[in-house]
Design a protein around this motif. Structure first.
Motif, short mmCIF file in Angstrom:
data_model
loop_
_atom_site.label_atom_id
_atom_site.label_comp_id
_atom_site.label_asym_id
_atom_site.label_seq_id
_atom_site.Cartn_x
_atom_site.Cartn_y
_atom_site.Cartn_z
N ALA A 25 29.50 34.62 49.47
CA ALA A 25 29.91 36.03 49.54
C ALA A 25 31.39 36.14 49.24
O ALA A 25 32.18 35.24 49.57
N THR A 26 31.79 37.24 48.63
CA THR A 26 33.20 37.52 48.37
C THR A 26 33.50 38.97 48.74
O THR A 26 32.60 39.74 49.07
N GLY A 27 34.76 39.32 48.65
CA GLY A 27 35.18 40.68 48.96
C GLY A 27 35.24 41.60 47.75
O GLY A 27 35.88 42.64 47.79
N HIS A 28 34.54 41.23 46.67
CA HIS A 28 34.50 42.10 45.49
C HIS A 28 33.83 43.43 45.82
O HIS A 28 32.88 43.49 46.60
N TYR A 29 34.33 44.48 45.20
CA TYR A 29 33.68 45.79 45.29
C TYR A 29 32.66 45.87 44.15
O TYR A 29 32.96 46.28 43.02
N VAL A 30 31.44 45.47 44.46
CA VAL A 30 30.35 45.42 43.50
C VAL A 30 29.07 45.25 44.29
O VAL A 30 29.10 44.81 45.45
N LYS A 31 27.94 45.61 43.71
CA LYS A 31 26.66 45.49 44.41
C LYS A 31 25.76 44.50 43.67
O LYS A 31 25.80 44.41 42.44
N CYS A 32 24.95 43.78 44.44
CA CYS A 32 24.01 42.82 43.86
C CYS A 32 22.77 42.80 44.74
O CYS A 32 22.87 42.69 45.97
N ASP A 33 21.60 42.89 44.10
CA ASP A 33 20.34 42.84 44.85
C ASP A 33 19.63 41.50 44.72
O ASP A 33 18.47 41.37 45.07
N GLY A 34 20.36 40.49 44.21
CA GLY A 34 19.78 39.18 44.01
C GLY A 34 19.19 38.99 42.64
O GLY A 34 18.89 37.86 42.23
N VAL A 35 19.05 40.08 41.91
CA VAL A 35 18.50 40.04 40.56
C VAL A 35 19.50 40.61 39.55
O VAL A 35 19.67 40.07 38.46
N SER A 36 20.16 41.68 39.94
CA SER A 36 21.09 42.37 39.04
C SER A 36 22.38 42.72 39.76
O SER A 36 22.43 42.75 41.00
N ILE A 37 23.40 43.02 38.98
CA ILE A 37 24.70 43.47 39.50
C ILE A 37 24.88 44.94 39.12
O ILE A 37 24.54 45.36 38.01
N TYR A 38 25.45 45.70 40.06
CA TYR A 38 25.65 47.13 39.86
C TYR A 38 27.09 47.50 40.23
O TYR A 38 27.75 46.81 41.02
N GLU A 39 27.55 48.62 39.69
CA GLU A 39 28.86 49.14 40.06
C GLU A 39 28.90 49.45 41.55
O GLU A 39 27.89 49.81 42.16
N ALA A 40 30.08 49.31 42.14
CA ALA A 40 30.27 49.64 43.55
C ALA A 40 30.21 51.14 43.77
O ALA A 40 30.42 51.93 42.84
N ASP A 41 29.97 51.53 45.02
CA ASP A 41 29.99 52.96 45.34
C ASP A 41 31.38 53.55 45.18
O ASP A 41 31.53 54.71 44.78
N ASP A 42 32.40 52.76 45.50
CA ASP A 42 33.78 53.21 45.33
C ASP A 42 34.19 52.94 43.88
O ASP A 42 34.61 51.85 43.53
N LYS A 43 34.04 53.96 43.02
CA LYS A 43 34.30 53.76 41.59
C LYS A 43 35.77 53.43 41.31
O LYS A 43 36.08 52.79 40.31
N SER A 44 36.67 53.85 42.19
CA SER A 44 38.08 53.56 41.97
C SER A 44 38.40 52.09 42.21
O SER A 44 39.44 51.60 41.76
N LYS A 45 37.51 51.38 42.90
CA LYS A 45 37.73 49.96 43.19
C LYS A 45 36.70 49.05 42.53
O LYS A 45 36.78 47.82 42.66
N ASP A 46 35.74 49.63 41.84
CA ASP A 46 34.64 48.85 41.26
C ASP A 46 35.16 47.67 40.44
O ASP A 46 36.04 47.83 39.60
N GLN A 47 34.60 46.48 40.69
CA GLN A 47 35.03 45.27 40.00
C GLN A 47 33.91 44.62 39.20
O GLN A 47 34.02 43.46 38.81
N SER A 48 32.86 45.37 38.92
CA SER A 48 31.73 44.79 38.18
C SER A 48 32.15 44.29 36.80
O SER A 48 31.61 43.28 36.31
N TYR A 49 33.10 44.97 36.17
CA TYR A 49 33.58 44.55 34.85
C TYR A 49 33.99 43.08 34.85
O TYR A 49 33.74 42.35 33.88
N PHE A 50 34.61 42.64 35.95
CA PHE A 50 35.13 41.27 36.01
C PHE A 50 34.03 40.22 36.21
O PHE A 50 34.30 39.02 36.19
N LEU A 51 32.80 40.67 36.40
CA LEU A 51 31.68 39.74 36.57
C LEU A 51 30.79 39.71 35.34
O LEU A 51 29.68 39.16 35.38
#
Length: 332
Positions: free
Chosen positions: A108-134
Protein backbone atom coordinates in the motif's frame (compact mmCIF):
# COMPACT_ATOMS: atom_id res chain seq x y z
CA UNK A 1 6.26 5.30 4.42
CA UNK A 2 8.04 8.50 3.51
CA UNK A 3 7.64 10.33 6.79
CA UNK A 4 4.94 12.49 5.23
CA UNK A 5 1.28 12.82 6.09
CA UNK A 6 -0.23 10.81 3.24
CA UNK A 7 1.68 7.57 3.72
CA UNK A 8 1.38 7.87 7.51
CA UNK A 9 -2.40 8.26 7.42
CA UNK A 10 -2.60 5.43 4.87
CA UNK A 11 -0.75 3.15 7.32
CA UNK A 12 -3.06 4.13 10.18
CA UNK A 13 -6.18 3.54 8.09
CA UNK A 14 -4.98 0.08 7.17
CA UNK A 15 -4.13 -0.79 10.75
CA UNK A 16 -7.54 0.39 11.92
CA UNK A 17 -9.15 -1.74 9.20
CA UNK A 18 -7.50 -4.81 10.71
CA UNK A 19 -4.45 -5.25 8.50
CA UNK A 20 -1.10 -6.26 9.98
CA UNK A 21 1.05 -3.34 8.84
CA UNK A 22 4.79 -2.87 8.39
CA UNK A 23 6.36 0.33 7.11
CA UNK A 24 9.05 0.60 4.43
CA UNK A 25 11.16 3.71 3.93
CA UNK A 26 12.98 3.82 0.59
CA UNK A 27 16.32 5.55 0.28
CA UNK A 28 16.40 6.66 -3.34
CA UNK A 29 19.21 9.21 -3.60
CA UNK A 30 22.10 10.77 -1.69
CA UNK A 31 20.90 14.20 -0.56
CA UNK A 32 22.72 15.07 2.69
CA UNK A 33 20.53 14.81 5.78
CA UNK A 34 17.37 14.10 3.78
CA UNK A 35 16.99 10.43 4.66
CA UNK A 36 18.16 10.69 8.25
CA UNK A 37 15.45 13.26 8.97
CA UNK A 38 12.67 11.44 7.14
CA UNK A 39 13.46 7.98 8.48
CA UNK A 40 13.55 9.38 12.01
CA UNK A 41 9.94 10.52 11.43
CA UNK A 42 9.02 7.08 10.08
CA UNK A 43 10.59 5.33 13.08
CA UNK A 44 8.76 7.66 15.47
CA UNK A 45 5.40 7.06 13.81
CA UNK A 46 6.02 3.31 13.54
CA UNK A 47 6.90 3.06 17.23
CA UNK A 48 3.68 4.86 18.20
CA UNK A 49 1.71 2.50 15.95
CA UNK A 50 3.55 -0.53 17.28
CA UNK A 51 4.74 -1.65 13.86
CA UNK A 52 8.08 -2.52 12.29
CA UNK A 53 9.82 0.05 10.07
CA UNK A 54 12.19 -1.17 7.35
CA UNK A 55 14.94 0.97 5.82
CA UNK A 56 15.32 -0.10 2.19
CA UNK A 57 18.30 1.29 0.28
CA UNK A 58 17.35 1.36 -3.40
CA UNK A 59 19.66 4.24 -4.30
CA UNK A 60 21.73 2.18 -6.75
CA UNK A 61 18.64 0.92 -8.59
CA UNK A 62 17.07 4.39 -8.50
CA UNK A 63 20.17 5.97 -10.02
CA UNK A 64 20.12 3.50 -12.90
CA UNK A 65 16.38 3.43 -13.59
CA UNK A 66 15.36 6.99 -12.75
CA UNK A 67 18.17 9.48 -12.16
CA UNK A 68 20.37 8.49 -15.11
CA UNK A 69 17.30 8.31 -17.36
CA UNK A 70 16.34 11.84 -16.21
CA UNK A 71 19.77 13.31 -17.02
CA UNK A 72 20.11 11.42 -20.31
CA UNK A 73 16.67 12.49 -21.48
CA UNK A 74 17.40 16.20 -21.10
CA UNK A 75 20.73 15.73 -22.86
CA UNK A 76 18.80 14.23 -25.79
CA UNK A 77 16.38 17.16 -25.86
CA UNK A 78 13.53 15.12 -24.35
CA UNK A 79 11.25 15.94 -21.42
CA UNK A 80 11.34 12.98 -19.00
CA UNK A 81 8.88 11.98 -16.32
CA UNK A 82 10.97 10.50 -13.50
CA UNK A 83 7.97 9.83 -11.23
CA UNK A 84 6.46 7.46 -13.78
CA UNK A 85 9.80 5.68 -14.16
CA UNK A 86 10.09 5.44 -10.38
CA UNK A 87 6.62 3.98 -9.92
CA UNK A 88 7.20 1.45 -12.69
CA UNK A 89 10.68 0.28 -11.74
CA UNK A 90 11.16 1.16 -8.07
CA UNK A 91 7.98 1.53 -5.99
CA UNK A 92 5.97 -1.13 -7.79
CA UNK A 93 9.07 -2.96 -8.96
CA UNK A 94 11.97 -3.28 -6.52
CA UNK A 95 9.97 -2.28 -3.44
CA UNK A 96 7.22 -4.71 -4.43
CA UNK A 97 9.83 -7.46 -4.66
CA UNK A 98 11.12 -6.55 -1.20
CA UNK A 99 7.62 -6.74 0.25
CA UNK A 100 7.19 -10.22 -1.15
CA UNK A 101 10.57 -11.24 0.28
CA UNK A 102 9.45 -10.37 3.83
CA UNK A 103 6.18 -12.24 3.43
CA UNK A 104 3.80 -9.35 2.76
CA UNK A 105 0.58 -10.17 0.93
CA UNK A 106 -0.18 -6.60 -0.13
CA UNK A 107 1.65 -3.33 -0.81
CA UNK A 108 0.00 0.00 0.00
CA UNK A 109 1.09 3.58 -0.64
CA UNK A 110 -0.25 7.06 0.00
CA UNK A 111 -1.03 7.74 -3.66
CA UNK A 112 -4.32 9.47 -4.41
CA UNK A 113 -5.68 6.83 -6.78
CA UNK A 114 -8.16 3.95 -6.65
CA UNK A 115 -7.61 0.27 -7.42
CA UNK A 116 -10.06 -2.62 -7.21
CA UNK A 117 -7.41 -5.30 -7.75
CA UNK A 118 -8.13 -5.43 -11.46
CA UNK A 119 -8.03 -1.82 -12.66
CA UNK A 120 -6.79 1.61 -11.61
CA UNK A 121 -9.09 4.62 -11.45
CA UNK A 122 -8.73 8.34 -10.82
CA UNK A 123 -8.98 9.43 -7.19
CA UNK A 124 -12.08 11.15 -5.85
CA UNK A 125 -9.97 14.23 -5.13
CA UNK A 126 -9.30 15.32 -8.72
CA UNK A 127 -6.93 18.06 -7.57
CA UNK A 128 -4.63 15.40 -6.08
CA UNK A 129 -5.26 12.50 -8.46
CA UNK A 130 -2.00 10.65 -9.23
CA UNK A 131 -3.27 7.97 -11.62
CA UNK A 132 -1.26 9.55 -14.47
CA UNK A 133 1.95 8.56 -12.68
CA UNK A 134 0.92 4.89 -12.66
CA UNK A 135 0.37 4.68 -16.42
CA UNK A 136 3.27 2.30 -16.97
CA UNK A 137 3.26 0.00 -13.95
CA UNK A 138 3.04 -3.76 -14.48
CA UNK A 139 -0.60 -4.89 -14.38
CA UNK A 140 0.55 -8.08 -12.62
CA UNK A 141 0.90 -6.12 -9.36
CA UNK A 142 -2.70 -4.84 -9.34
CA UNK A 143 -4.22 -7.69 -7.29
CA UNK A 144 -1.68 -7.00 -4.54
CA UNK A 145 -1.77 -3.21 -4.13
CA UNK A 146 -3.94 -0.95 -1.98
CA UNK A 147 -4.47 2.81 -2.06
CA UNK A 148 -6.27 3.79 1.17
CA UNK A 149 -6.51 7.47 0.19
CA UNK A 150 -8.27 6.93 -3.13
CA UNK A 151 -11.63 8.09 -1.78
CA UNK A 152 -10.22 10.81 0.48
CA UNK A 153 -9.84 14.54 -0.04
CA UNK A 154 -6.49 15.99 0.99
CA UNK A 155 -7.98 18.46 3.46
CA UNK A 156 -9.80 15.59 5.20
CA UNK A 157 -6.53 13.68 5.43
CA UNK A 158 -4.93 16.66 7.17
CA UNK A 159 -7.85 16.92 9.59
CA UNK A 160 -7.76 13.19 10.28
CA UNK A 161 -4.05 13.37 11.09
CA UNK A 162 -4.78 15.90 13.85
CA UNK A 163 -6.43 13.11 15.86
CA UNK A 164 -3.01 11.61 16.50
CA UNK A 165 -0.54 13.52 18.64
CA UNK A 166 2.38 11.61 17.16
CA UNK A 167 1.55 13.08 13.73
CA UNK A 168 1.70 16.65 14.99
CA UNK A 169 5.17 17.18 13.58
CA UNK A 170 4.02 16.45 10.05
CA UNK A 171 0.31 17.38 9.99
CA UNK A 172 1.08 20.93 8.89
CA UNK A 173 4.27 20.22 6.95
CA UNK A 174 4.74 21.41 3.38
CA UNK A 175 3.94 19.21 0.41
CA UNK A 176 6.74 16.89 -0.67
CA UNK A 177 8.94 17.89 -3.59
CA UNK A 178 7.53 17.20 -7.03
CA UNK A 179 10.77 15.44 -7.98
CA UNK A 180 12.42 14.09 -4.85
CA UNK A 181 16.04 14.57 -5.98
CA UNK A 182 15.50 18.12 -7.31
CA UNK A 183 15.87 20.63 -4.50
CA UNK A 184 15.43 23.83 -6.48
CA UNK A 185 15.52 23.46 -10.27
CA UNK A 186 16.24 20.55 -12.59
CA UNK A 187 19.06 22.59 -14.17
CA UNK A 188 21.04 22.34 -10.92
CA UNK A 189 20.93 18.56 -11.28
CA UNK A 190 21.92 18.61 -14.94
CA UNK A 191 24.76 21.07 -14.28
CA UNK A 192 26.50 18.42 -12.16
CA UNK A 193 26.97 16.33 -15.27
CA UNK A 194 27.31 18.72 -18.23
CA UNK A 195 27.50 22.35 -19.28
CA UNK A 196 23.89 23.54 -19.55
CA UNK A 197 24.82 27.09 -20.56
CA UNK A 198 26.10 26.58 -24.10
CA UNK A 199 24.33 29.34 -26.02
CA UNK A 200 23.02 28.67 -29.50
CA UNK A 201 20.65 29.66 -32.28
CA UNK A 202 16.87 29.81 -32.13
CA UNK A 203 15.28 28.90 -35.47
CA UNK A 204 11.75 29.03 -36.82
CA UNK A 205 9.88 25.98 -38.08
CA UNK A 206 11.46 26.36 -41.54
CA UNK A 207 14.96 26.25 -40.03
CA UNK A 208 15.69 29.97 -40.46
CA UNK A 209 17.75 31.56 -37.70
CA UNK A 210 15.58 34.09 -35.85
CA UNK A 211 17.30 34.57 -32.49
CA UNK A 212 19.41 33.09 -29.73
CA UNK A 213 19.06 30.91 -26.64
CA UNK A 214 21.20 30.37 -23.54
CA UNK A 215 21.50 26.57 -23.72
CA UNK A 216 18.92 24.11 -25.04
CA UNK A 217 18.52 22.27 -21.75
CA UNK A 218 16.95 25.41 -20.27
CA UNK A 219 13.84 24.80 -22.35
CA UNK A 220 10.93 22.45 -22.71
CA UNK A 221 8.24 22.50 -25.37
CA UNK A 222 5.74 25.29 -24.69
CA UNK A 223 8.11 27.55 -22.78
CA UNK A 224 7.84 31.20 -23.84
CA UNK A 225 10.61 32.95 -21.93
CA UNK A 226 14.38 32.89 -21.64
CA UNK A 227 15.28 33.17 -25.33
CA UNK A 228 15.55 36.09 -27.76
CA UNK A 229 13.74 36.44 -31.10
CA UNK A 230 14.82 39.25 -33.43
CA UNK A 231 12.12 41.86 -33.95
CA UNK A 232 9.34 39.75 -32.46
CA UNK A 233 6.12 41.58 -31.58
CA UNK A 234 4.04 38.50 -30.71
CA UNK A 235 4.87 35.96 -27.99
CA UNK A 236 6.99 33.04 -29.19
CA UNK A 237 7.10 29.56 -27.72
CA UNK A 238 9.48 26.63 -27.87
CA UNK A 239 8.16 24.20 -30.48
CA UNK A 240 10.98 21.66 -30.49
CA UNK A 241 14.54 21.07 -29.31
CA UNK A 242 17.39 19.93 -31.56
CA UNK A 243 20.25 18.93 -29.23
CA UNK A 244 22.53 17.68 -32.01
CA UNK A 245 22.57 21.23 -33.45
CA UNK A 246 22.26 23.04 -30.11
CA UNK A 247 19.13 24.71 -31.46
CA UNK A 248 15.63 25.40 -30.24
CA UNK A 249 12.73 25.78 -32.66
CA UNK A 250 10.40 28.65 -31.79
CA UNK A 251 7.12 29.96 -33.14
CA UNK A 252 3.76 31.45 -32.33
CA UNK A 253 1.23 29.71 -30.11
CA UNK A 254 -0.81 28.28 -32.97
CA UNK A 255 2.28 26.36 -34.08
CA UNK A 256 2.14 24.39 -30.83
CA UNK A 257 -1.16 22.91 -31.97
CA UNK A 258 -1.07 19.13 -32.50
CA UNK A 259 -3.78 16.76 -33.73
CA UNK A 260 -1.73 13.54 -34.06
CA UNK A 261 1.08 12.00 -32.00
CA UNK A 262 2.85 8.65 -31.79
CA UNK A 263 3.87 6.78 -28.66
CA UNK A 264 6.25 3.89 -28.03
CA UNK A 265 7.10 1.54 -25.14
CA UNK A 266 3.39 1.08 -24.52
CA UNK A 267 2.26 -0.50 -21.28
CA UNK A 268 -1.38 -1.47 -20.74
CA UNK A 269 -3.05 -2.33 -17.45
CA UNK A 270 -6.39 -3.09 -19.11
CA UNK A 271 -7.54 -5.23 -22.03
CA UNK A 272 -7.78 -3.20 -25.22
CA UNK A 273 -8.38 -3.67 -28.96
CA UNK A 274 -5.92 -2.77 -31.72
CA UNK A 275 -7.99 0.36 -32.35
CA UNK A 276 -10.16 2.06 -29.76
CA UNK A 277 -11.57 5.35 -28.53
CA UNK A 278 -10.38 6.83 -25.24
CA UNK A 279 -9.31 10.01 -23.48
CA UNK A 280 -5.64 10.97 -23.43
CA UNK A 281 -3.55 13.13 -21.10
CA UNK A 282 -0.30 14.30 -22.67
CA UNK A 283 1.08 15.58 -19.37
CA UNK A 284 0.12 15.77 -15.70
CA UNK A 285 -2.20 18.62 -14.65
CA UNK A 286 -3.94 18.81 -18.02
CA UNK A 287 -7.41 17.65 -18.89
CA UNK A 288 -7.79 14.52 -20.95
CA UNK A 289 -8.77 14.88 -24.60
CA UNK A 290 -10.87 12.38 -26.61
CA UNK A 291 -8.90 10.49 -29.25
CA UNK A 292 -8.65 7.39 -31.42
CA UNK A 293 -5.72 5.08 -30.71
CA UNK A 294 -4.37 2.62 -33.29
CA UNK A 295 -1.78 0.11 -32.08
CA UNK A 296 0.90 -1.62 -34.12
CA UNK A 297 3.47 -3.71 -32.25
CA UNK A 298 4.82 -1.56 -29.38
CA UNK A 299 3.90 1.72 -31.05
CA UNK A 300 0.58 3.52 -31.33
CA UNK A 301 -0.81 6.43 -33.30
CA UNK A 302 -3.11 8.80 -31.42
CA UNK A 303 -5.47 11.05 -33.37
CA UNK A 304 -7.10 13.69 -31.18
CA UNK A 305 -10.66 14.85 -31.75
CA UNK A 306 -9.58 18.35 -30.73
CA UNK A 307 -6.23 20.09 -30.74
CA UNK A 308 -3.71 19.75 -27.93
CA UNK A 309 -0.85 22.15 -27.32
CA UNK A 310 2.71 21.85 -26.11
CA UNK A 311 3.23 18.12 -26.61
CA UNK A 312 6.77 17.24 -25.53
CA UNK A 313 8.78 14.26 -26.76
CA UNK A 314 9.74 12.01 -23.86
CA UNK A 315 6.64 12.74 -21.80
CA UNK A 316 4.01 10.08 -21.17
CA UNK A 317 0.63 9.96 -22.87
CA UNK A 318 -1.77 8.33 -20.38
CA UNK A 319 -4.90 6.70 -21.77
CA UNK A 320 -8.24 6.63 -19.94
CA UNK A 321 -11.71 5.17 -20.35
CA UNK A 322 -13.62 7.78 -18.35
CA UNK A 323 -11.91 7.51 -14.91
CA UNK A 324 -10.34 4.12 -15.62
CA UNK A 325 -6.62 4.16 -16.47
CA UNK A 326 -5.84 1.98 -19.48
CA UNK A 327 -2.07 2.49 -19.66
CA UNK A 328 0.33 4.76 -21.46
CA UNK A 329 3.38 5.20 -23.65
CA UNK A 330 6.30 7.52 -24.35
CA UNK A 331 5.62 10.35 -26.79
CA UNK A 332 8.00 10.29 -29.77
Amino acid sequence: MSGGIDSSVAAILLQEAGYEVEGVYMKLHERDGYHESNFAKVEHIASKMGIKAHFLDLSEEFKKEVYDYFVSSYKQGLTPNPCIACNKNIKFGKMFEFAKSVGADLVATGHYVKCDGVSIYEADDKSKDQSYFLAQIDRAVLPNILFPLGEWVKEDVKEYAKRYDFLSLISSSAESLEICFVENTYLEVLAKHMDVDVSGVAVDSSGKAVGTHKGYMHYTVGKRRGFFVNGAHDPHFVLDIKPELNQIVVGKKEELEVKTIEIKDISFIADIEDEFECNVKVRYRTRSVPATVSIKDDHAKIVFKESVFGVARGQIAALYDDEKLLGGGVIV
